[in-house]
Design a protein around this motif. Structure first.
Motif, PDB file in Angstrom:
ATOM      1  N   UNK A 188       0.363  -1.191  -0.431  1.00 44.12           N
ATOM      2  CA  UNK A 188      -0.065  -0.121  -0.079  1.00 44.12           C
ATOM      3  C   UNK A 188       0.745   0.907  -0.334  1.00 44.12           C
ATOM      4  N   UNK A 189       2.225   1.312   0.724  1.00 51.29           N
ATOM      5  CA  UNK A 189       2.972   2.411   1.049  1.00 51.29           C
ATOM      6  C   UNK A 189       3.763   2.615  -0.760  1.00 51.29           C
ATOM      7  N   UNK A 190       3.352   1.870  -1.535  1.00 51.76           N
ATOM      8  CA  UNK A 190       4.528   1.582  -2.417  1.00 51.76           C
ATOM      9  C   UNK A 190       3.827   2.794  -3.292  1.00 51.76           C
ATOM     10  N   UNK A 191       2.249   2.052  -2.961  1.00 49.29           N
ATOM     11  CA  UNK A 191       1.292   2.751  -4.027  1.00 49.29           C
ATOM     12  C   UNK A 191       0.808   3.649  -3.980  1.00 49.29           C
ATOM     13  N   UNK A 192       0.623   3.972  -3.037  1.00 50.74           N
ATOM     14  CA  UNK A 192       0.770   5.181  -2.391  1.00 50.74           C
ATOM     15  C   UNK A 192       1.333   5.414  -1.146  1.00 50.74           C
ATOM     16  N   UNK A 193       2.999   6.547  -1.129  1.00 49.76           N
ATOM     17  CA  UNK A 193       3.674   6.791  -0.354  1.00 49.76           C
ATOM     18  C   UNK A 193       3.559   7.876   0.316  1.00 49.76           C
ATOM     19  N   UNK A 194       3.785   7.605   1.687  1.00 56.23           N
ATOM     20  CA  UNK A 194       3.632   9.490   2.726  1.00 56.23           C
ATOM     21  C   UNK A 194       4.503   9.161   3.725  1.00 56.23           C
ATOM     22  N   UNK A 195       4.384  10.536   4.061  1.00 54.34           N
ATOM     23  CA  UNK A 195       5.918  11.048   5.427  1.00 54.34           C
ATOM     24  C   UNK A 195       5.940  10.138   6.223  1.00 54.34           C
ATOM     25  N   UNK A 196       6.782   9.773   6.915  1.00 51.43           N
ATOM     26  CA  UNK A 196       6.757   8.928   8.610  1.00 51.43           C
ATOM     27  C   UNK A 196       6.166   9.457   9.574  1.00 51.43           C
ATOM     28  N   UNK A 197       5.266  11.274   9.890  1.00 50.77           N
ATOM     29  CA  UNK A 197       4.550  11.297  10.130  1.00 50.77           C
ATOM     30  C   UNK A 197       2.621  10.613   9.889  1.00 50.77           C
ATOM     31  N   UNK A 198       2.636  10.319   8.330  1.00 51.33           N
ATOM     32  CA  UNK A 198       1.510   9.981   8.309  1.00 51.33           C
ATOM     33  C   UNK A 198       1.533   8.668   9.045  1.00 51.33           C
ATOM     34  N   UNK A 199       2.323   7.899   8.651  1.00 54.59           N
ATOM     35  CA  UNK A 199       2.936   6.718   8.223  1.00 54.59           C
ATOM     36  C   UNK A 199       2.540   5.483   9.920  1.00 54.59           C
ATOM     37  N   UNK A 200       3.133   7.028  10.744  1.00 56.57           N
ATOM     38  CA  UNK A 200       2.208   6.330  12.355  1.00 56.57           C
ATOM     39  C   UNK A 200       0.857   7.594  12.833  1.00 56.57           C
ATOM     40  N   UNK A 201       0.519   8.384  11.997  1.00 53.40           N
ATOM     41  CA  UNK A 201      -0.870   8.301  12.226  1.00 53.40           C
ATOM     42  C   UNK A 201      -1.356   6.641  11.234  1.00 53.40           C
ATOM     43  N   UNK A 202      -1.344   6.931  10.362  1.00 57.81           N
ATOM     44  CA  UNK A 202      -2.076   5.658  10.451  1.00 57.81           C
ATOM     45  C   UNK A 202      -1.976   4.195  10.762  1.00 57.81           C
ATOM     46  N   UNK A 203      -0.878   3.844  11.490  1.00 58.86           N
ATOM     47  CA  UNK A 203      -0.637   3.249  12.154  1.00 58.86           C
ATOM     48  C   UNK A 203      -1.257   3.132  13.138  1.00 58.86           C
ATOM     49  N   UNK A 204      -1.594   3.845  14.018  1.00 59.53           N
ATOM     50  CA  UNK A 204      -2.353   4.219  14.831  1.00 59.53           C
ATOM     51  C   UNK A 204      -3.692   4.260  14.844  1.00 59.53           C
ATOM     52  N   UNK A 205      -4.240   4.740  13.267  1.00 59.70           N
ATOM     53  CA  UNK A 205      -5.871   4.431  12.984  1.00 59.70           C
ATOM     54  C   UNK A 205      -6.134   3.004  12.631  1.00 59.70           C
ATOM     55  N   UNK A 206      -5.441   2.377  12.425  1.00 62.04           N
ATOM     56  CA  UNK A 206      -5.480   0.838  11.293  1.00 62.04           C
ATOM     57  C   UNK A 206      -5.784  -0.231  13.091  1.00 62.04           C
ATOM     58  N   UNK A 207      -5.115   0.614  13.683  1.00 61.16           N
ATOM     59  CA  UNK A 207      -5.125  -0.809  15.326  1.00 61.16           C
ATOM     60  C   UNK A 207      -6.070  -0.008  16.051  1.00 61.16           C
ATOM     61  N   UNK A 208      -6.943   1.634  16.109  1.00 61.75           N
ATOM     62  CA  UNK A 208      -7.617   1.300  16.745  1.00 61.75           C
ATOM     63  C   UNK A 208      -9.090   0.511  16.092  1.00 61.75           C
ATOM     64  N   UNK A 209      -9.049   0.773  13.998  1.00 66.82           N
ATOM     65  CA  UNK A 209      -9.941  -0.124  13.904  1.00 66.82           C
ATOM     66  C   UNK A 209     -10.278  -1.119  13.739  1.00 66.82           C
ATOM     67  N   UNK A 210      -8.847  -1.997  14.194  1.00 70.43           N
ATOM     68  CA  UNK A 210      -8.881  -3.507  14.018  1.00 70.43           C
ATOM     69  C   UNK A 210      -9.549  -3.226  15.657  1.00 70.43           C
ATOM     70  N   UNK A 211      -9.256  -2.649  16.513  1.00 70.88           N
ATOM     71  CA  UNK A 211      -9.305  -3.021  18.124  1.00 70.88           C
ATOM     72  C   UNK A 211     -11.154  -2.787  18.136  1.00 70.88           C
TER      73      UNK A 211
END
Length: 231
Positions: free
Chosen positions: A19-42
């Motif tokens: 996914x990040x190869x298709x739509x590259x983002x900054x390290x800060x954005x990746x960190x936000x997305x990680x938190x969002x994805x973890x919350x969604x799975x929870x």
């Protein structure tokens, strides 16, 4: 928060990398997305936010699918995401726009549980977003003018989405709708009621996905069309 899910119900590392190869983002954005994805799975364990079968491919099927919209309107700062649900594309976009001065994504959701999820997602990611617990019809005046782009995903047939978006597009916004393989049939139906000049973009994430881009929306017969707010 609910039962423990098996490993095959979690997004895979390889899917995230793709996914990040298709739509590259900054390290800060990746960190936000990680938190969002973890919350969604929870939350997914007790509230149906996405189709369970898509969880292993959540990054490509949902995150990257959402982020690709940014390249179509790179200067857009004020977004309206209709029927935000689990936050796609709205929260994903808001995570990417968090460092952009003046950016804000209005997340419109009438389901109280999903709106609560959206508020928590915005809180833990510091995303650039505002949650509106309201129907779409009640949100137009509340959000007001100055919207750059209105979007929706998995919300309603295209002819209804066009009706929902018309007040914003009439005030200068662009509309971007993420649709599936039935897009041609939906466009045929929509043009029965609306004068539109759609541009179609093939989804970067593969499959049979499409993005419908609209810059102008006019009713064919204003006196004959009334859409209920079903979102």
């Amino acid at each position: 928060m609910g039962k423990v899910q098996s490993a095959d119900h979690f997004p895979s590392a390889s899917d995230k990398a793709a996914a990040l190869a298709l739509t590259p983002v900054s390290r800060e954005t990746e960190a936000r997305l990680n938190r969002y994805v973890s919350l969604l799975v929870e939350w997914q364990a007790k509230t149906n936010l996405v189709a369970p079968s898509t969880l292993p491919h959540l990054w490509t099927r949902h995150v990257s699918d959402s982020l690709q919209l940014l390249d179509l309107v790179p200067s857009a700062k004020i977004w309206v995401d209709l029927g935000s649900g689990g936050g796609f594309p709205g929260v994903a976009l808001a995570c990417a726009l968090a460092e952009t001065p003046g950016a804000n994504v209005h997340l419109v959701e009438r389901n109280a549980k999903k709106a609560a999820f959206l508020r928590e997602a915005v809180r833990i990611t510091s995303a650039a977003a505002t949650v509106h617990l309201a129907g779409i019809g009640d949100s137009v005046d509340r959000i007001g003018s100055g919207v750059d782009c209105v979007t929706a995903r998995a919300l309603a047939p295209l002819h209804q989405l066009v009706g929902f978006a018309e007040p914003f597009v009439s005030n200068g916004a662009k509309a971007l709708f993420l649709k599936g393989q039935d897009v041609e049939a939906e466009l045929t139906e929509a043009t029965k009621y609306w004068n539109i000049e759609p541009r179609l973009h093939s989804s970067r994430t593969g499959g049979h996905g499409w993005i419908v881009e609209l810059d102008r929306i006019e009713r064919r017969n204003p006196s004959a069309i009334t859409y209920g707010d079903r979102a």
